[in-house]
Write a protein that holds these residues in place. Sequence first.
Motif, short mmCIF file in Angstrom:
data_model
loop_
_atom_site.label_atom_id
_atom_site.label_comp_id
_atom_site.label_asym_id
_atom_site.label_seq_id
_atom_site.Cartn_x
_atom_site.Cartn_y
_atom_site.Cartn_z
N UNK A 237 0.53 -1.05 -0.17
CA UNK A 237 -0.02 0.02 0.06
C UNK A 237 0.93 1.20 0.00
N UNK A 238 0.21 2.84 -0.30
CA UNK A 238 1.39 3.40 -0.40
C UNK A 238 1.59 3.93 0.80
N UNK A 239 2.92 5.12 0.53
CA UNK A 239 3.40 5.40 1.54
C UNK A 239 1.94 6.44 2.40
N UNK A 240 1.61 6.60 3.31
CA UNK A 240 1.17 7.14 4.05
C UNK A 240 1.69 8.80 4.13
N UNK A 241 1.09 10.13 3.35
CA UNK A 241 1.27 11.45 3.43
C UNK A 241 0.11 11.95 4.20
N UNK A 242 0.95 12.95 5.36
CA UNK A 242 -0.03 13.70 6.11
C UNK A 242 0.13 15.12 6.42
N UNK A 243 -0.13 15.88 6.70
CA UNK A 243 0.08 16.79 7.22
C UNK A 243 0.23 17.27 8.45
N UNK A 244 1.55 17.73 8.88
CA UNK A 244 1.90 18.07 9.89
C UNK A 244 2.84 19.64 10.42
N UNK A 245 2.56 19.48 12.12
CA UNK A 245 2.94 20.69 12.21
C UNK A 245 4.24 20.13 12.67
N UNK A 247 7.14 20.17 15.77
CA UNK A 247 7.22 20.21 17.23
C UNK A 247 8.24 21.16 17.83
N UNK A 248 8.53 21.79 18.82
CA UNK A 248 10.16 22.02 18.96
C UNK A 248 10.53 19.70 19.92
N UNK A 249 9.72 18.92 19.91
CA UNK A 249 10.11 17.55 19.97
C UNK A 249 9.83 17.12 18.99
N UNK A 250 9.46 17.48 18.01
CA UNK A 250 8.81 16.25 16.58
C UNK A 250 8.73 16.79 16.15
N UNK A 251 7.15 16.16 15.87
CA UNK A 251 6.06 16.70 14.92
C UNK A 251 4.56 16.57 15.44
N UNK A 252 3.42 17.50 15.21
CA UNK A 252 2.31 16.66 15.76
C UNK A 252 1.26 16.99 14.49
N UNK A 253 0.60 15.36 14.68
CA UNK A 253 -0.14 14.46 13.60
C UNK A 253 -1.50 14.67 14.26
N UNK A 254 -2.18 15.56 13.81
CA UNK A 254 -4.05 15.31 14.43
C UNK A 254 -3.28 16.16 15.92
N UNK A 255 -4.35 14.69 16.50
CA UNK A 255 -3.95 14.91 17.99
C UNK A 255 -2.67 14.70 18.48
N UNK A 256 -2.65 13.96 17.87
CA UNK A 256 -1.15 12.99 19.04
C UNK A 256 0.07 13.68 18.29
N UNK A 257 1.43 13.53 19.18
CA UNK A 257 2.36 14.32 19.28
C UNK A 257 3.33 13.23 18.67
N UNK A 258 4.57 13.20 18.36
CA UNK A 258 5.36 12.20 17.46
C UNK A 258 6.53 12.75 18.14
N UNK A 266 14.12 23.57 10.51
CA UNK A 266 12.47 23.66 10.00
C UNK A 266 12.10 24.27 11.61
N UNK A 267 11.31 25.43 11.56
CA UNK A 267 11.19 25.33 12.19
C UNK A 267 9.89 25.25 12.89
N UNK A 268 9.89 25.35 14.81
CA UNK A 268 8.60 24.80 15.70
C UNK A 268 7.68 26.10 14.79
N UNK A 269 7.00 24.87 14.41
CA UNK A 269 6.23 25.64 13.96
C UNK A 269 5.59 25.99 12.31
N UNK A 270 6.03 25.76 12.37
CA UNK A 270 6.39 24.80 10.52
C UNK A 270 5.47 23.82 9.65
N UNK A 271 4.60 24.74 8.45
CA UNK A 271 4.32 22.86 8.55
C UNK A 271 4.69 21.96 6.85
#
Lengths: 355, 292, 295
Positions: A237-245, A247-258, A266-271
């Motif tokens: 199946x194809x690669x998951x491609x998701x819009x994220x923001x 964060x200082x420690x990683x990514x915010x993906x929907x409600x979860x933080x990874x 890439x500065x914090x807050x960048x899409x």
Amino acid sequence: MSRIEIRNLVKMYGAHQALHGIDISIQPGEFCVLVGPSGCGKSTTLRMVAGLETISGGEIAIGERVVNGLRPKERGIAMVFQNYALYPAKTVYNNMAFSLQLSRMPKPEIDRRVREVADILELTPLLERKPGALSGGQRQRVAMGRAIVRDPEVFLFDEPLSNLDAKLRGQMRAEIKRLHQRLQNTIIYVTHDQVEAMTLADRIVIMRDGKIEQQGTPDAIFHDPDTVFVAGFMGSPPMNLVDCMVTPTGLKLGDSEIACATPDGLRAGARVICGIRPDDIRPAADQPGRATATVPVDLIEQLGTEKLVHFRAGQHSMIGKTGGRVDLAEGAPHPLAFDMAHAYFFDPDTERRIR
Amino acid sequence: MSDIVQPAQATQAVNEERRRRWRQAAIYAALALVTFVMVFPILWMISVSLKPTTETFSLPPRLLPETFHWDGYAKVLTDPKFRSFLINSYVVGLAVTALSLVIGTLAAFGFSRYRFFGDRVAKLFVITTQMVPTITLLIPYFGVIVFLGLYDTLWGLILTYLTFALPYSIVMMNGYLDTIPKDFDEAATIDGCTPLGVLVRVLLPVALPGIISTAVYTFLLAWNEFLFALALTRSMDMRTVPVGISMMVGEFGLKWDEMMAFSVIGSLPVLILFMLVQRFVVGGLSAGGVKG
Amino acid sequence: MTTMLRQMTTRGTPYLFLLPGLVILGALLSVPLYKVVEYSLYDNVIVERNPTFVGLANYTNLMTDPGYWSAGFNTVVFTVGSVLGHMIVGIGLALLVNADIAPRARTFFRSMLILPWIFTAVVVALNWQLLLNPFGLINYMLQWMGLTSEPLDWLGDPDLAMWSLLLISTWRGYPFIMVSFLSGLQTVPRELYEAAEIDGAGFWHKFWHVTLPQLKPVIFGVALLDLIWTFQLFPLVWLSTGGGPGRATEVLSTLTFRLAFVDFQFSQAATVAVSILIISAAFTLLYLRNEARRL
């Protein structure tokens, strides 16, 4: 065995530009696969190499010769068509012999060549049949035989397997690969099937909207995609491609933080568009020490040796994988581990890779 | 559920089967009746040709003559005049068929395989020529054929019929060629064929049913034509079968046996031809609009 | 240079293929068409060496000639009646032949039913003259069934001649419609009928709601073709009734022929011929509009 140089190739249909300057350099003996969605210009490129379409701009060289003005028969090519295009009124033998007869080759020589190729392709018992009396796979082999007898410098394949059922397609794919190993000819092969591209190619050229999106070895294309399109096109199946923001420690993906490392710059807050293959999303229990997120699993697809785990992250639908024997409940939240070391980051505006 | 069929279901199935049989029998009966009625005029023509004139209108009518009376046929077959009608019709029919097939196929190939400046207009022009009323052309044609020095020659008829047959050949062959995938052309081009080679060596063998049906149709058109055959020839030696038959009406008056014998003989070539290849023809009629 | 030359010859290829056909059609149709229009503007063409230009005089003559109008009326009756007859009989027989019967039987009936179409008009006319003769078979049958007391002169009675002509024309012309409709029927997807059957449709429902809508373009095109061809039909009318008795079945085509080759009024004949051309052209345009969509 010849090299093929395609330089700044342009195709116009009236005012519509179908190809926007294609550059491909194919080494002697290389198996080059042009792949892309329908309408991307891959077949047009192939047919221009064959001489079936006029060249609106640029240059095609086979061996050391520029072939732009040459007729198909003068180009030293042979072609296998999607619908085989076997002459229905001729026997298998005459289908294979036709081009040699046209070039006024002596009869004994024609006979020798046809029988030799028929032998390679196991067509000998079928030589006196008409194409109508052959199965799909046999027709496919005759079509290849017709190309091989000419001993061309270059083979052109135009989606040759798309009319076969899945099982036969697998067999013929292997047969084509074996044939290439044996004959060592230069091949251009057009397909829309990324599995064919991955398995057959020495070099993959991914095209989109009349432009080359990326070219390289199957490994490079799969593991090092340059663009969102390439990342999403190769792999099933194809690669998951998701819009994220970011964060200082990683990514915010929907409600979860990874938690993960993000590329420098890439500065914090960048899409950012984050790409991660389903193989790299596994149940957390198997993968201690990875970034995990607990997500609602809404669908499990059992494929046998593995299961696809469909879950939601924010408004995105994503797919992960697990072993075929692992029991997961649908409709329940579940902790999944993301292997962020193999995640890709793309600029949402240019859709190009951020390295 | 058990595999045993319930009695109620069984009778229902039997009823269903019975109804189907009845319906089939009714269809066959209707078809047989209608076909008999439609073919009857032809049967009657044969019947009358085998009866002496005195029995043509004898009552009650008999479809099968008491004794077969071959005088009409004997008379027609021994008369050199009738032989000349038949020969003329064959010459004209075969020449028109051959010419219009060659010229029409070339044009059809151009239409079917190429996009070029003016292709739509040219195609519409060809279709339009099928619609031109022949009666409108009659008067000026007379002038043109006389001008070309072809009046009262078979060449005049051949040229005329060629003009009428060509649009049909083009449209029908175009329809056939369109059903053949262009992959064949491309494969043959790569194999080294010239455009004409593609047509002759690859497409024509595939289009054989189309060629046959176009040929038969063209032959039919030429064999049956009456108006121009009447107007563009004058001498007995140049008359064709339809004109020949029509002249018998005046000449022989009431000799129904001879007229019908010649009608039968004159219709036989197209009848046989049609029966031999009718499965191609029926398919071909739909490939291009064809004249009724 | 050679490339350019090659491209030019490649561009020229289709024209080479079309050339012979289009030249013949162009020359042998456009010159006569031009000529006939020219004739209609002169007086005493063909019979005199230097005909006089009369402008539209021939046309005004025509407009005031009751013979022309009656022929025009007959043409309309003949054309509309024939086309209706062809359609009804043709479609009806096509449905019957297409019924669920053995394929061999279907082939047999189909080829038998096409037969009327392959005979030359002279033979058709003779056949029917024989059958419609006052002492002929049809009168005998009608009397035997008690439908008429005396034999009728079908082709000789002005009140009956047009009906007889329509009968002959229907017999002669239905196979074309039948065959076209039959091959149209084969193109209707089976699933549509199956879906209709599951929805509980009977024969007529299927005919009205599946067959007819699917074949509407075919029917329209074929009917229009039939109309155009019947409108100008000459041999069948001429040979069956000769336009008679009197002028009871005179149509525009027989009028043209009579004016030209019986009365030797070629100018007036050309004028009638042009009027036929104009009306045909109108229907042809309609047909082409239908065709052009498919090109």
